[in-house]
Design a protein around this motif. Structure first.
Motif, PDB file in Angstrom:
ATOM      1  N   GLU A  30       0.816  -1.199   0.000  1.00 14.62           N
ATOM      2  CA  GLU A  30       0.000   0.000   0.000  1.00 14.62           C
ATOM      3  C   GLU A  30       0.854   1.256   0.000  1.00 14.62           C
ATOM      4  N   CYS A  31       2.059   1.175   0.598  1.00 17.27           N
ATOM      5  CA  CYS A  31       2.955   2.337   0.670  1.00 17.27           C
ATOM      6  C   CYS A  31       3.666   2.594  -0.638  1.00 17.27           C
ATOM      7  N   GLY A  32       3.569   1.665  -1.600  1.00 13.43           N
ATOM      8  CA  GLY A  32       4.176   1.850  -2.900  1.00 13.43           C
ATOM      9  C   GLY A  32       5.515   1.164  -3.081  1.00 13.43           C
ATOM     10  N   HIS A  33       6.017   0.499  -2.064  1.00 13.74           N
ATOM     11  CA  HIS A  33       7.298  -0.191  -2.176  1.00 13.74           C
ATOM     12  C   HIS A  33       7.104  -1.610  -2.683  1.00 13.74           C
ATOM     13  N   ASP A  48      -0.933 -13.685  12.545  1.00 15.89           N
ATOM     14  CA  ASP A  48      -1.614 -12.819  11.576  1.00 15.89           C
ATOM     15  C   ASP A  48      -1.995 -11.505  12.264  1.00 15.89           C
ATOM     16  N   THR A  49      -1.024 -10.642  12.479  1.00 12.98           N
ATOM     17  CA  THR A  49      -1.257  -9.336  13.098  1.00 12.98           C
ATOM     18  C   THR A  49      -0.802  -8.269  12.152  1.00 12.98           C
ATOM     19  N   ALA A  50      -0.944  -6.996  12.550  1.00 15.24           N
ATOM     20  CA  ALA A  50      -0.518  -5.883  11.697  1.00 15.24           C
ATOM     21  C   ALA A  50       0.965  -6.016  11.397  1.00 15.24           C
ATOM     22  N   ALA A  51       1.323  -5.719  10.138  1.00 14.59           N
ATOM     23  CA  ALA A  51       2.715  -5.816   9.702  1.00 14.59           C
ATOM     24  C   ALA A  51       3.159  -4.465   9.183  1.00 14.59           C
ATOM     25  N   SER A  52       4.463  -4.326   8.915  1.00 15.40           N
ATOM     26  CA  SER A  52       4.999  -3.059   8.422  1.00 15.40           C
ATOM     27  C   SER A  52       5.873  -3.308   7.214  1.00 15.40           C
ATOM     28  N   GLN A  55      10.899  -1.422   4.273  1.00 18.54           N
ATOM     29  CA  GLN A  55      11.716  -0.315   3.785  1.00 18.54           C
ATOM     30  C   GLN A  55      11.375   0.999   4.487  1.00 18.54           C
ATOM     31  N   CYS A  56      10.067   1.328   4.582  1.00 17.66           N
ATOM     32  CA  CYS A  56       9.696   2.606   5.192  1.00 17.66           C
ATOM     33  C   CYS A  56       9.065   2.442   6.571  1.00 17.66           C
ATOM     34  N   ARG A  57       8.820   1.192   6.997  1.00 15.73           N
ATOM     35  CA  ARG A  57       8.242   0.874   8.311  1.00 15.73           C
ATOM     36  C   ARG A  57       6.794   1.334   8.460  1.00 15.73           C
ATOM     37  N   GLU A  58       6.124   1.710   7.376  1.00 12.32           N
ATOM     38  CA  GLU A  58       4.707   2.091   7.464  1.00 12.32           C
ATOM     39  C   GLU A  58       3.876   0.848   7.750  1.00 12.32           C
ATOM     40  N   THR A  59       2.928   0.989   8.670  1.00 11.84           N
ATOM     41  CA  THR A  59       2.109  -0.151   9.070  1.00 11.84           C
ATOM     42  C   THR A  59       1.155  -0.544   7.944  1.00 11.84           C
ATOM     43  N   VAL A  60       1.095  -1.802   7.686  1.00 13.19           N
ATOM     44  CA  VAL A  60       0.186  -2.340   6.662  1.00 13.19           C
ATOM     45  C   VAL A  60      -0.891  -3.131   7.403  1.00 13.19           C
ATOM     46  N   GLN A  61      -2.118  -2.611   7.361  1.00 12.55           N
ATOM     47  CA  GLN A  61      -3.180  -3.237   8.126  1.00 12.55           C
ATOM     48  C   GLN A  61      -3.611  -4.568   7.536  1.00 12.55           C
TER      49      GLN A  61
END
Length: 471
Positions: A30-33, A48-52, A55-61
């Motif tokens: 979702e962050c584009g990486h 199966d929990t929230a991941a990031s 590269q940018c550490r943005e959370t991926v729900q």
């Protein structure tokens, strides 16, 4: 700033930031990486929990991994371009002037040319050969010089090893000599402290000078070794190059390799140059312990002839008819001093002149007088000799003595309590050898004139004012 290489930029864009390889089945977050599907799955292993994003550490729900087909196409293009670039680097090359393949090699100009170049005025009269043929010929020549160069390298490395061994040996000799000098001056350090420092300084200067020369040899040989190794690597790499690159400056490479000549190291002697001798001041100090030694006729072998004053002894022409007393030596030409020492310090001198063989020292009064004699400390003898042109201390095995000037007179110093018997070359004032042991019982001066007709002479030692200081 240098222009960016487009191919390298494309390769970077087609590389996964996790595995650092070309993308395989790339997916976009979702962050584009973008990541390889397998790489991101491995990063997200677990509950199966929230991941990031790695590269940018943005959370991926939600883990909705969408395939990136455009990136898949970019990866394919990058791979093809990389392959073409690699093939072009290995090709025969193209003439920059005529855009023709470089198929010929001009021997005179040492350059690759195309057919059009060969027909031109610049190369028409020159000898040219097919480029592959020229490459093969020069490759054989280059490989031919590798053997001699490797042999030269082996010789340089062997010489380097020898110089390093000589350095170690030299340092051992210096250490031994330093210990001898220090030991001698410790006997009379108050009187001779200043001269001790001068001698040690002289020895250290010679050590420093010689070590510097030895180390310079090692450095020069190491430089030759590095040069040869570099030249060998250069030739080995050249042999693996494309023909156009291989032939570039090949004659210069061959010339440098053929002109290699081993530079032998400077010959450096590891024998001590200077005679580190004790000055006459040492002898003057030792004379304070002078003792009047005389010969004991009851111990003399029947072949020995003693003077009336019992100060001289020589080997006679015939065996004398003498009583076979228990104290008489019956096998070898030995006689003892009449004086016995059970303590204290004693010094005496014996003239040896030009005699070609003799033995001098001290021995226990209890030594056996009958049969063969082994004059070593283990058998109660502490002596030095001149035999077959060599001066040696009678240790087990014998120890060569540092004689630079032939002694006409030998000084013997016994320090009973210190357990030392020292020998000096009175002629040049140098120290010959010191035995260190533990003494017990009475010790007697020991003389063996061997078979020479010339006598051993006990010389007078005049004590300075103050008298004999022996304990």
């Amino acid at each position: 700033m240098a222009a960016e290489n487009p191919l390298e930029s494309l390769q970077e864009e087609a590389t996964c930031p996790v595995c650092l390889e070309y993308f395989t089945d790339p997916v976009i977050l979702e962050c584009g990486h973008n990541f390889c599907r397998a790489c991101i799955a491995q990063c997200w292993e677990g509950p199966d929990t929230a991941a990031s994003c790695p590269q940018c550490r943005e959370t991926v729900q939600q883990r909705n991994l969408r395939p990136n087909r455009q990136l898949t196409n970019v990866v394919a293009i990058a791979k093809r371009l990389s392959l073409q670039a690699a093939k072009g680097a290995r090709g025969d090359g193209v003439c920059g002037e005529h855009q023709e393949t470089l198929k010929l090699f001009c021997e005179e100009d040492q350059t690759s040319v195309c057919v059009v170049c060969h027909l031109s005025r610049a190369h028409r009269a020159h000898r040219v050969v097919p480029i592959e043929e020229a490459a093969q010929e020069y490759k054989v020549k280059l490989q031919g010089v590798l053997g001699p160069l490797r042999k030269e390298l082996e010789e340089v490395l062997a010489l380097t090893s020898k110089e390093e061994e000589k350095t170690t040996e030299w340092q051992g000799k210096v250490k031994k000599k330093r210990e001898m000098i220090a030991g001698e001056f410790n006997k009379l350090h108050t009187l001779l402290r200043e001269e001790e420092q001068l001698l040690l300084q002289s020895l250290e200067e010679e050590e420093r000078e010689t070590l510097q020369r030895l180390q310079e040899n090692v450095i020069k040989l190491s430089q030759q070794s590095s040069f040869l190794q570099q030249l060998i690597r250069e030739i080995e790499e050249k042999c693996q190059q494309p023909v156009a690159e291989l032939l570039k400056d090949v004659k210069s490479t061959l010339s440098r390799s053929e002109n290699v000549k081993l530079q032998e190291p400077e010959a450096v002697s590891i024998d001590l140059k200077n005679v580190y001798k004790i000055s006459l001041d040492m002898r003057e100090a030792l004379k304070r312990f002078g003792v009047d030694v005389t010969l004991d006729p009851d111990t003399a072998n029947p072949h020995l002839v003693l003077s009336a004053d019992r100060k001289r002894v020589r080997h006679g022409d015939r065996r004398q008819d003498l009583p076979d007393k228990p104290e008489r030596f019956d096998k070898y030409s030995i006689v003892l001093g009449a004086e016995g020492f059970a303590g204290g310090r004693r010094y005496w001198e014996v003239g040896v002149g030009d005699k070609t063989g003799w033995e001098l020292g001290v021995c226990r009064e209890s030594v056996s007088r009958k049969g063969p004699v082994t004059p070593t400390p283990e058998d109660g003898y502490w002596a030095v000799w001149l035999w077959d042109g060599e001066y040696e201390a009678l240790t087990s095995p014998t120890t060569p003595l540092p004689v630079n000037v032939r002694p006409g007179r030998v000084g013997i110093f016994l320090d009973y309590e210190a357990g030392e018997v020292s020998f000096y070359n009175v002629t040049d004032g140098s120290h010959l050898f010191t035995f260190t042991d533990t003494f017990s019982g009475t010790l007697r001066p020991y003389f063996c004139p061997w078979y020479s007709a010339a006598p051993l002479i006990i010389c007078p030692v005049l004590a300075p004012a103050g008298g004999n200081l022996g304990r």
